[in-house]
Design a protein around this motif. Sequence first.
Motif, PDB file in Angstrom:
ATOM      1  N   ALA A   3       0.884  -1.415  -0.042  1.00 50.37           N
ATOM      2  CA  ALA A   3      -0.115  -0.045  -0.005  1.00 50.37           C
ATOM      3  C   ALA A   3       0.775   1.451   0.050  1.00 50.37           C
ATOM      4  CB  ALA A   3      -0.949  -0.017   1.041  1.00 50.37           C
ATOM      5  N   ALA A   4       1.920   1.270   0.780  1.00 50.00           N
ATOM      6  CA  ALA A   4       2.938   2.420   0.718  1.00 50.00           C
ATOM      7  C   ALA A   4       3.459   2.605  -0.355  1.00 50.00           C
ATOM      8  CB  ALA A   4       3.844   2.454   1.722  1.00 50.00           C
ATOM      9  N   THR A   5       4.078   1.412  -1.139  1.00 50.15           N
ATOM     10  CA  THR A   5       4.421   1.787  -2.483  1.00 50.15           C
ATOM     11  C   THR A   5       3.582   2.436  -3.545  1.00 50.15           C
ATOM     12  OG1 THR A   5       4.107  -0.585  -3.400  1.00 50.15           O
ATOM     13  CG2 THR A   5       6.381   0.090  -2.098  1.00 50.15           C
ATOM     14  N   ILE A   6       2.421   1.970  -3.329  1.00 58.71           N
ATOM     15  CA  ILE A   6       1.135   2.612  -4.244  1.00 58.71           C
ATOM     16  C   ILE A   6       1.240   4.131  -3.839  1.00 58.71           C
ATOM     17  CG2 ILE A   6      -1.315   2.488  -4.872  1.00 58.71           C
ATOM     18  CD1 ILE A   6      -1.290  -0.436  -4.046  1.00 58.71           C
ATOM     19  N   ALA A   7       0.990   4.347  -2.577  1.00 55.23           N
ATOM     20  CA  ALA A   7       0.778   5.905  -2.309  1.00 55.23           C
ATOM     21  C   ALA A   7       1.717   6.866  -2.633  1.00 55.23           C
ATOM     22  CB  ALA A   7       0.385   5.711  -0.917  1.00 55.23           C
ATOM     23  N   VAL A  39      -7.677   3.330  -5.246  1.00 52.52           N
ATOM     24  CA  VAL A  39      -8.208   4.342  -6.036  1.00 52.52           C
ATOM     25  C   VAL A  39      -8.946   5.423  -5.242  1.00 52.52           C
ATOM     26  CG1 VAL A  39      -9.840   4.601  -7.888  1.00 52.52           C
ATOM     27  CG2 VAL A  39      -8.543   2.533  -7.679  1.00 52.52           C
ATOM     28  N   PRO A  40      -9.781   5.429  -4.528  1.00 51.43           N
ATOM     29  CA  PRO A  40     -10.256   6.537  -3.689  1.00 51.43           C
ATOM     30  C   PRO A  40      -9.216   7.152  -2.953  1.00 51.43           C
ATOM     31  CG  PRO A  40     -11.248   4.580  -2.749  1.00 51.43           C
ATOM     32  CD  PRO A  40     -10.375   4.129  -3.755  1.00 51.43           C
ATOM     33  N   TYR A  41      -8.162   7.091  -2.718  1.00 47.91           N
ATOM     34  CA  TYR A  41      -7.288   7.733  -1.892  1.00 47.91           C
ATOM     35  C   TYR A  41      -6.150   8.363  -2.597  1.00 47.91           C
ATOM     36  CZ  TYR A  41     -10.175   5.586   1.304  1.00 47.91           C
ATOM     37  OH  TYR A  41     -11.291   5.230   1.909  1.00 47.91           O
ATOM     38  N   LEU A  45      -5.757   7.454 -11.782  1.00 46.50           N
ATOM     39  CA  LEU A  45      -4.808   7.655 -12.786  1.00 46.50           C
ATOM     40  C   LEU A  45      -3.494   6.748 -12.208  1.00 46.50           C
ATOM     41  CD1 LEU A  45      -4.996  11.146 -14.388  1.00 46.50           C
ATOM     42  CD2 LEU A  45      -6.041   8.976 -15.417  1.00 46.50           C
ATOM     43  N   LYS A  46      -3.273   6.969 -10.854  1.00 47.18           N
ATOM     44  CA  LYS A  46      -2.022   6.285 -10.126  1.00 47.18           C
ATOM     45  C   LYS A  46      -2.120   4.866 -10.183  1.00 47.18           C
ATOM     46  CE  LYS A  46      -0.660  10.475  -7.855  1.00 47.18           C
ATOM     47  NZ  LYS A  46      -0.350  11.122  -6.414  1.00 47.18           N
ATOM     48  N   VAL A  47      -3.278   4.435 -10.046  1.00 43.66           N
ATOM     49  CA  VAL A  47      -3.705   3.065  -9.816  1.00 43.66           C
ATOM     50  C   VAL A  47      -3.564   2.451 -11.276  1.00 43.66           C
ATOM     51  CG1 VAL A  47      -5.396   1.274  -9.395  1.00 43.66           C
ATOM     52  CG2 VAL A  47      -4.931   3.102  -7.643  1.00 43.66           C
ATOM     53  N   LEU A  48      -4.049   2.932 -12.298  1.00 44.77           N
ATOM     54  CA  LEU A  48      -4.074   2.431 -13.804  1.00 44.77           C
ATOM     55  C   LEU A  48      -2.688   2.515 -14.164  1.00 44.77           C
ATOM     56  CD1 LEU A  48      -6.851   4.462 -15.358  1.00 44.77           C
ATOM     57  CD2 LEU A  48      -6.731   2.040 -14.817  1.00 44.77           C
ATOM     58  N   ASP A  49      -1.839   3.065 -13.778  1.00 42.44           N
ATOM     59  CA  ASP A  49      -0.218   2.967 -14.096  1.00 42.44           C
ATOM     60  C   ASP A  49       0.315   1.762 -13.364  1.00 42.44           C
ATOM     61  OD1 ASP A  49      -0.370   5.328 -15.725  1.00 42.44           O
ATOM     62  OD2 ASP A  49       0.808   6.594 -14.130  1.00 42.44           O
ATOM     63  N   LEU A  50      -0.366   1.479 -12.487  1.00 40.10           N
ATOM     64  CA  LEU A  50       0.280   0.192 -11.765  1.00 40.10           C
ATOM     65  C   LEU A  50      -0.254  -1.234 -12.093  1.00 40.10           C
ATOM     66  CD1 LEU A  50       0.798   1.722  -8.125  1.00 40.10           C
ATOM     67  CD2 LEU A  50       2.509   1.193  -9.943  1.00 40.10           C
ATOM     68  N   LEU A  51      -1.475  -1.177 -12.682  1.00 42.88           N
ATOM     69  CA  LEU A  51      -2.084  -2.258 -13.332  1.00 42.88           C
ATOM     70  C   LEU A  51      -1.453  -3.186 -14.164  1.00 42.88           C
ATOM     71  CD1 LEU A  51      -5.741  -1.347 -13.624  1.00 42.88           C
ATOM     72  CD2 LEU A  51      -4.870  -3.303 -12.100  1.00 42.88           C
ATOM     73  N   GLU A  52      -0.709  -2.507 -15.151  1.00 42.55           N
ATOM     74  CA  GLU A  52       0.167  -3.072 -16.294  1.00 42.55           C
ATOM     75  C   GLU A  52       1.279  -4.039 -15.571  1.00 42.55           C
ATOM     76  OE1 GLU A  52       2.850  -2.416 -20.190  1.00 42.55           O
ATOM     77  OE2 GLU A  52       1.126  -0.959 -19.820  1.00 42.55           O
ATOM     78  N   PRO A  53       2.106  -3.212 -14.808  1.00 40.80           N
ATOM     79  CA  PRO A  53       3.324  -4.222 -14.129  1.00 40.80           C
ATOM     80  C   PRO A  53       2.567  -5.248 -13.324  1.00 40.80           C
ATOM     81  CG  PRO A  53       3.276  -2.087 -13.104  1.00 40.80           C
ATOM     82  CD  PRO A  53       2.355  -1.988 -14.304  1.00 40.80           C
ATOM     83  N   THR A  54       1.421  -4.882 -12.566  1.00 40.56           N
ATOM     84  CA  THR A  54       0.881  -6.114 -11.757  1.00 40.56           C
ATOM     85  C   THR A  54       0.389  -7.188 -12.416  1.00 40.56           C
ATOM     86  OG1 THR A  54      -0.040  -4.438 -10.290  1.00 40.56           O
ATOM     87  CG2 THR A  54      -1.027  -6.698 -10.149  1.00 40.56           C
ATOM     88  N   ASN A  55      -0.226  -7.120 -13.797  1.00 40.51           N
ATOM     89  CA  ASN A  55      -0.383  -8.297 -14.548  1.00 40.51           C
ATOM     90  C   ASN A  55       0.667  -8.757 -15.179  1.00 40.51           C
ATOM     91  OD1 ASN A  55      -3.377  -7.914 -14.037  1.00 40.51           O
ATOM     92  ND2 ASN A  55      -3.588  -6.525 -15.586  1.00 40.51           N
ATOM     93  N   LYS A  56       1.700  -8.070 -15.464  1.00 39.64           N
ATOM     94  CA  LYS A  56       2.961  -8.647 -16.002  1.00 39.64           C
ATOM     95  C   LYS A  56       3.620  -9.600 -15.279  1.00 39.64           C
ATOM     96  CE  LYS A  56       7.375  -7.576 -18.258  1.00 39.64           C
ATOM     97  NZ  LYS A  56       8.107  -6.546 -17.965  1.00 39.64           N
ATOM     98  N   ASN A 115     -19.403   5.538  -4.180  1.00 44.00           N
ATOM     99  CA  ASN A 115     -17.996   5.213  -4.883  1.00 44.00           C
ATOM    100  C   ASN A 115     -16.823   4.694  -3.955  1.00 44.00           C
ATOM    101  OD1 ASN A 115     -15.079   6.411  -5.744  1.00 44.00           O
ATOM    102  ND2 ASN A 115     -16.163   5.302  -7.316  1.00 44.00           N
ATOM    103  N   CYS A 116     -16.584   5.568  -3.011  1.00 38.45           N
ATOM    104  CA  CYS A 116     -15.470   4.925  -1.863  1.00 38.45           C
ATOM    105  C   CYS A 116     -15.949   3.893  -1.269  1.00 38.45           C
ATOM    106  CB  CYS A 116     -14.962   5.995  -1.167  1.00 38.45           C
ATOM    107  SG  CYS A 116     -13.784   5.782  -0.166  1.00 38.45           S
ATOM    108  N   PHE A 117     -17.095   3.789  -0.744  1.00 34.00           N
ATOM    109  CA  PHE A 117     -17.478   2.734   0.169  1.00 34.00           C
ATOM    110  C   PHE A 117     -18.337   1.643  -0.449  1.00 34.00           C
ATOM    111  CE2 PHE A 117     -16.023   5.800   3.227  1.00 34.00           C
ATOM    112  CZ  PHE A 117     -15.441   5.145   4.117  1.00 34.00           C
ATOM    113  N   GLY A 118     -19.178   2.168  -1.590  1.00 37.82           N
ATOM    114  CA  GLY A 118     -19.891   1.380  -2.349  1.00 37.82           C
ATOM    115  C   GLY A 118     -19.219   0.389  -3.444  1.00 37.82           C
ATOM    116  N   ASP A 119     -18.265   1.151  -3.886  1.00 37.81           N
ATOM    117  CA  ASP A 119     -17.747   0.420  -5.008  1.00 37.81           C
ATOM    118  C   ASP A 119     -16.196  -0.498  -4.463  1.00 37.81           C
ATOM    119  OD1 ASP A 119     -19.380   1.506  -6.959  1.00 37.81           O
ATOM    120  OD2 ASP A 119     -18.005   3.110  -7.541  1.00 37.81           O
ATOM    121  N   TYR A 120     -15.685  -0.118  -3.411  1.00 41.32           N
ATOM    122  CA  TYR A 120     -14.391  -0.612  -2.774  1.00 41.32           C
ATOM    123  C   TYR A 120     -14.642  -1.225  -1.723  1.00 41.32           C
ATOM    124  CZ  TYR A 120     -12.808   2.179  -6.831  1.00 41.32           C
ATOM    125  OH  TYR A 120     -12.753   2.693  -8.114  1.00 41.32           O
TER     126      TYR A 120
END
Length: 195
Positions: A3-7, A39-41, A45-56, A115-120
């Motif tokens: 979580a810290a590396t994401i933030a 995402v809500p925090y 955009l920051k999370v989207l940038d990390l999806l590709e390396p995650t999937n890889k 969004n923050c609570f209902g979606d996540y």
Amino acid sequence: ILAATIATQTPKRYEQAIKAALNVGVTPIEIKEILYQAVPYVGVLKVLDLLEPTNKIFEEKGIKLPLEKQGTTNRENRFDKGLEVQKSIFGDVIDKNYENSPKNQVHIQKFLSDNCFGDYYTRNGLDVKTRELITFSILISQGGCEPQVKGHIAGNVNVGNDKQILLNTVTALLPYIGYPRSLNAMACINQVIPE
């Protein structure tokens, strides 16, 4: 740590954290849910940038994609389910936030609920107690979010993460987020949960 590396938006360290997490038994679904919880925090955009390396990394490790879906809400029920989870964590404060919001700002309260609570927070893959601890980790890692940190300290206590767990989290994250953010987090903890 993940979580810290994401933030802190440290993609190379994030990739190392994924590999380390997989090595100690964190499941791919849990890893993805930590990422989605951000995402809500930190913003989409920051999370989207990390999806590709995650999937890889998952593909390199032979993990079949896509992972099983974890969402539990839809457009019709996300607000109600989100508000229910939000109130289960924060109690009457949520009703007061709605009551005290000026009319031109109440839409933000609704966004938080649906969004923050209902979606996540309603997703499977991590329980609410873990999601609150991850949220705390993300917020203290970003810095400058002390009012939200205090709110989520209270939320953590309400879901069963006591002061020692929060202090242990700050201690574990200190090398990754530095002393100023760690000391700010400890000051918030001590204001919300005095010795």
